[in-house]
Design a protein around this motif. Structure first.
Motif, PDB file in Angstrom:
ATOM      1  N   TYR A 131      51.964  27.914  38.799  1.00  0.00           N
ATOM      2  CA  TYR A 131      53.108  28.684  38.271  1.00  0.00           C
ATOM      3  C   TYR A 131      52.888  30.192  38.426  1.00  0.00           C
ATOM      4  CZ  TYR A 131      50.063  28.639  34.104  1.00  0.00           C
ATOM      5  OH  TYR A 131      48.999  28.750  33.244  1.00  0.00           O
ATOM      6  N   ARG A 132      52.108  30.586  39.441  1.00  0.00           N
ATOM      7  CA  ARG A 132      51.814  32.008  39.664  1.00  0.00           C
ATOM      8  C   ARG A 132      53.087  32.811  39.899  1.00  0.00           C
ATOM      9  NH1 ARG A 132      47.309  34.525  40.287  1.00  0.00           N
ATOM     10  NH2 ARG A 132      46.155  32.580  40.467  1.00  0.00           N
ATOM     11  N   GLN A 133      54.098  32.192  40.524  1.00  0.00           N
ATOM     12  CA  GLN A 133      55.341  32.908  40.801  1.00  0.00           C
ATOM     13  C   GLN A 133      56.363  32.749  39.669  1.00  0.00           C
ATOM     14  OE1 GLN A 133      56.229  31.485  44.883  1.00  0.00           O
ATOM     15  NE2 GLN A 133      55.666  33.545  45.542  1.00  0.00           N
ATOM     16  N   ALA A 134      55.974  32.038  38.633  1.00  0.00           N
ATOM     17  CA  ALA A 134      56.848  31.881  37.463  1.00  0.00           C
ATOM     18  C   ALA A 134      55.983  31.799  36.203  1.00  0.00           C
ATOM     19  CB  ALA A 134      57.708  30.623  37.606  1.00  0.00           C
ATOM     20  N   PRO A 135      55.222  32.882  35.905  1.00  0.00           N
ATOM     21  CA  PRO A 135      54.264  32.829  34.786  1.00  0.00           C
ATOM     22  C   PRO A 135      54.919  32.577  33.432  1.00  0.00           C
ATOM     23  CG  PRO A 135      54.475  35.071  35.645  1.00  0.00           C
ATOM     24  CD  PRO A 135      55.179  34.175  36.611  1.00  0.00           C
ATOM     25  N   GLU A 136      56.208  32.880  33.327  1.00  0.00           N
ATOM     26  CA  GLU A 136      56.907  32.649  32.063  1.00  0.00           C
ATOM     27  C   GLU A 136      57.064  31.158  31.755  1.00  0.00           C
ATOM     28  OE1 GLU A 136      60.014  32.565  35.295  1.00  0.00           O
ATOM     29  OE2 GLU A 136      58.233  33.787  34.851  1.00  0.00           O
ATOM     30  N   LEU A 137      56.792  30.313  32.734  1.00  0.00           N
ATOM     31  CA  LEU A 137      56.921  28.863  32.546  1.00  0.00           C
ATOM     32  C   LEU A 137      55.607  28.195  32.127  1.00  0.00           C
ATOM     33  CD1 LEU A 137      59.153  27.956  35.646  1.00  0.00           C
ATOM     34  CD2 LEU A 137      59.880  28.283  33.273  1.00  0.00           C
ATOM     35  N   GLN A 138      54.601  29.002  31.801  1.00  0.00           N
ATOM     36  CA  GLN A 138      53.283  28.447  31.464  1.00  0.00           C
ATOM     37  C   GLN A 138      53.360  27.397  30.361  1.00  0.00           C
ATOM     38  OE1 GLN A 138      50.200  31.311  30.532  1.00  0.00           O
ATOM     39  NE2 GLN A 138      49.034  29.827  29.356  1.00  0.00           N
ATOM     40  N   LEU A 157      43.058  17.098  31.751  1.00  0.00           N
ATOM     41  CA  LEU A 157      43.837  18.297  32.059  1.00  0.00           C
ATOM     42  C   LEU A 157      42.978  19.539  31.887  1.00  0.00           C
ATOM     43  CD1 LEU A 157      47.492  19.014  31.138  1.00  0.00           C
ATOM     44  CD2 LEU A 157      45.766  20.687  30.462  1.00  0.00           C
ATOM     45  N   MET A 158      43.086  20.468  32.832  1.00  0.00           N
ATOM     46  CA  MET A 158      42.403  21.759  32.744  1.00  0.00           C
ATOM     47  C   MET A 158      43.400  22.856  33.085  1.00  0.00           C
ATOM     48  SD  MET A 158      38.805  21.247  34.732  1.00  0.00           S
ATOM     49  CE  MET A 158      39.669  21.203  36.276  1.00  0.00           C
ATOM     50  N   GLN A 159      43.236  23.995  32.427  1.00  0.00           N
ATOM     51  CA  GLN A 159      44.102  25.130  32.714  1.00  0.00           C
ATOM     52  C   GLN A 159      43.291  26.230  33.379  1.00  0.00           C
ATOM     53  OE1 GLN A 159      46.381  26.222  29.289  1.00  0.00           O
ATOM     54  NE2 GLN A 159      47.895  27.342  30.488  1.00  0.00           N
ATOM     55  N   GLY A 160      43.703  26.641  34.586  1.00  0.00           N
ATOM     56  CA  GLY A 160      43.043  27.725  35.304  1.00  0.00           C
ATOM     57  C   GLY A 160      43.949  28.939  35.393  1.00  0.00           C
ATOM     58  N   LYS A 161      43.713  29.782  36.389  1.00  0.00           N
ATOM     59  CA  LYS A 161      44.513  30.996  36.570  1.00  0.00           C
ATOM     60  C   LYS A 161      45.867  30.638  37.175  1.00  0.00           C
ATOM     61  CE  LYS A 161      40.578  34.146  37.175  1.00  0.00           C
ATOM     62  NZ  LYS A 161      39.801  34.947  38.146  1.00  0.00           N
ATOM     63  N   CYS A 162      46.899  30.613  36.337  1.00  0.00           N
ATOM     64  CA  CYS A 162      48.271  30.269  36.749  1.00  0.00           C
ATOM     65  C   CYS A 162      48.343  28.897  37.415  1.00  0.00           C
ATOM     66  CB  CYS A 162      48.858  31.335  37.665  1.00  0.00           C
ATOM     67  SG  CYS A 162      49.162  32.900  36.829  1.00  0.00           S
ATOM     68  N   VAL A 163      47.496  27.975  36.957  1.00  0.00           N
ATOM     69  CA  VAL A 163      47.516  26.620  37.500  1.00  0.00           C
ATOM     70  C   VAL A 163      47.097  25.640  36.405  1.00  0.00           C
ATOM     71  CG1 VAL A 163      45.126  26.780  38.378  1.00  0.00           C
ATOM     72  CG2 VAL A 163      46.707  25.114  39.387  1.00  0.00           C
ATOM     73  N   ILE A 164      47.721  24.470  36.430  1.00  0.00           N
ATOM     74  CA  ILE A 164      47.296  23.372  35.565  1.00  0.00           C
ATOM     75  C   ILE A 164      46.767  22.278  36.484  1.00  0.00           C
ATOM     76  CG2 ILE A 164      48.047  21.593  33.951  1.00  0.00           C
ATOM     77  CD1 ILE A 164      50.173  23.732  33.051  1.00  0.00           C
ATOM     78  N   ASP A 165      45.514  21.914  36.274  1.00  0.00           N
ATOM     79  CA  ASP A 165      44.861  20.906  37.105  1.00  0.00           C
ATOM     80  C   ASP A 165      44.690  19.618  36.309  1.00  0.00           C
ATOM     81  OD1 ASP A 165      44.175  22.413  39.576  1.00  0.00           O
ATOM     82  OD2 ASP A 165      42.961  23.616  38.209  1.00  0.00           O
ATOM     83  N   LEU A 166      44.900  18.504  36.970  1.00  0.00           N
ATOM     84  CA  LEU A 166      44.586  17.197  36.411  1.00  0.00           C
ATOM     85  C   LEU A 166      43.580  16.549  37.339  1.00  0.00           C
ATOM     86  CD1 LEU A 166      48.237  16.729  35.635  1.00  0.00           C
ATOM     87  CD2 LEU A 166      46.567  16.147  33.906  1.00  0.00           C
ATOM     88  N   LYS A 167      42.463  16.103  36.786  1.00  0.00           N
ATOM     89  CA  LYS A 167      41.394  15.520  37.599  1.00  0.00           C
ATOM     90  C   LYS A 167      40.871  14.273  36.904  1.00  0.00           C
ATOM     91  CE  LYS A 167      37.630  18.149  35.453  1.00  0.00           C
ATOM     92  NZ  LYS A 167      36.984  17.021  34.774  1.00  0.00           N
ATOM     93  N   ASP A 197      36.757  31.316  37.644  1.00  0.00           N
ATOM     94  CA  ASP A 197      37.777  30.784  36.737  1.00  0.00           C
ATOM     95  C   ASP A 197      37.145  29.964  35.607  1.00  0.00           C
ATOM     96  OD1 ASP A 197      40.324  30.234  35.755  1.00  0.00           O
ATOM     97  OD2 ASP A 197      41.095  29.470  37.651  1.00  0.00           O
ATOM     98  N   VAL A 198      37.955  29.642  34.616  1.00  0.00           N
ATOM     99  CA  VAL A 198      37.463  28.802  33.504  1.00  0.00           C
ATOM    100  C   VAL A 198      37.017  27.431  34.008  1.00  0.00           C
ATOM    101  CG1 VAL A 198      38.756  29.951  31.668  1.00  0.00           C
ATOM    102  CG2 VAL A 198      39.853  28.134  32.956  1.00  0.00           C
ATOM    103  N   THR A 199      37.590  26.988  35.121  1.00  0.00           N
ATOM    104  CA  THR A 199      37.211  25.694  35.693  1.00  0.00           C
ATOM    105  C   THR A 199      35.805  25.723  36.298  1.00  0.00           C
ATOM    106  OG1 THR A 199      38.356  26.317  37.728  1.00  0.00           O
ATOM    107  CG2 THR A 199      39.595  25.003  36.150  1.00  0.00           C
ATOM    108  N   ASP A 200      35.212  26.913  36.401  1.00  0.00           N
ATOM    109  CA  ASP A 200      33.844  27.042  36.915  1.00  0.00           C
ATOM    110  C   ASP A 200      32.794  27.032  35.806  1.00  0.00           C
ATOM    111  OD1 ASP A 200      34.581  27.376  39.691  1.00  0.00           O
ATOM    112  OD2 ASP A 200      35.339  29.348  39.140  1.00  0.00           O
ATOM    113  N   GLU A 201      33.226  27.076  34.557  1.00  0.00           N
ATOM    114  CA  GLU A 201      32.277  27.202  33.445  1.00  0.00           C
ATOM    115  C   GLU A 201      31.310  26.020  33.355  1.00  0.00           C
ATOM    116  OE1 GLU A 201      31.846  29.913  31.283  1.00  0.00           O
ATOM    117  OE2 GLU A 201      33.180  30.925  32.699  1.00  0.00           O
ATOM    118  N   ASP A 202      31.787  24.807  33.658  1.00  0.00           N
ATOM    119  CA  ASP A 202      30.898  23.633  33.671  1.00  0.00           C
ATOM    120  C   ASP A 202      29.774  23.826  34.681  1.00  0.00           C
ATOM    121  OD1 ASP A 202      32.195  22.114  31.729  1.00  0.00           O
ATOM    122  OD2 ASP A 202      33.563  21.191  33.165  1.00  0.00           O
TER     123      ASP A 202
END
Length: 255
Positions: A131-138, A157-167, A197-202
């Protein structure tokens, strides 16, 4: 001159080097496919791969196909989709069990149809909603993806920089690095992992527990022991490792 990298851990002959891609090796882009590959990146990685005896791996949320395309003809060991898939130093593929992404895909398709600023990536075992091009939709994206994930088994579910990841649950960049470190040529080396990113903390936590070093690229809270201002400074750090004089070991010393 990029002097800030001098505070980073030295890439030594005994280093096992792990690198995130977006926001670390390349600047973040408005769309995932729009990243600009720095002209020296592939040659730098290839040289480090040779210098470290193959102990260099990418650890990314991307698909393997995309990373191979960006770095062609170089093919590095890599963990992709946040640890869900891994290609080891021998070219073997190791994958987490398949996940059911149908609920997630349906929800994302409906959301993207209503909001053109959204973009989703249906990967092999994971899924990303950008949602980088629509940050208001976070908040809306997070709500819809959380509900879809709750209907699916085995997804995290993980939240990164303007992205929601499901793994797939139970895998992470940390588990991927641990798996590499149990195999040649990484085993017995000192792990160093750079990410942004926060997804790198692990992954940061994993290398530090193994006696290695973590490098956080850019701002934001982190468990990482070291900081690097940005992508260009990280590139200077990688290139500085190639400039280090090699210690020669002559066959015989003069008498």
């Amino acid at each position: 001159m990029h002097m800030s990298y001098e505070m980073l851990p030295r890439i030594a002959p005994e280093t096992a080097l792990f690198l995130d891609f977006d926001g670390t090796l390349v600047e973040l882009a408005s769309q995932p496919e729009a990243v600009t590959i720095p002209p020296t990146l592939t040659s730098t990685l290839a040289a480090l791969y040779g210098q470290l005896g193959g102990a260099v791996a990418l650890v990314s949320g991307r698909r393997m196909l995309d990373l191979d395309g960006f770095l062609a003809p170089l093919q590095l060991p890599m963990a992709v989709e946040h640890g869900a898939q891994r290609r080891n130093a021998y070219g073997q593929m190791i994958s987490a069990p398949a996940t059911d992404l149908r609920h997630v895909l349906k929800a994302a398709e409906e959301l993207a149809a209503q909001h053109p600023g959204l973009k989703f990536e249906h990967k092999n075992l994971a899924f990303s909603l950008h949602y980088r091009q629509a940050p208001e939709l976070q908040a809306l994206c997070l709500q819809v993806m959380s509900e879809a994930a709750a209907k699916s088994s085995g997804l995290q579910l993980m939240q990164g920089k303007c992205v929601i990841d499901l793994k797939p649950a139970g895998v992470s960049k940390g588990t991927a690095i641990a798996a590499f470190m149990a195999e040649a040529p990484f085993a017995g080396r000192v792990p160093v992992f750079a990410g942004d990113d926060v997804t790198d903390e692990d992954g940061f936590d994993q290398v530090q527990r193994m006696g290695g070093y973590a490098v956080k690229v850019g701002p934001g809270p982190s468990v990482a022991s070291h900081r690097c201002p940005g992508v260009s400074e990280l590139a200077a750090w990688l290139q500085s490792a190639l400039a280090q004089p090699r210690v020669s070991h002559p066959e015989s010393l003069p008498s």
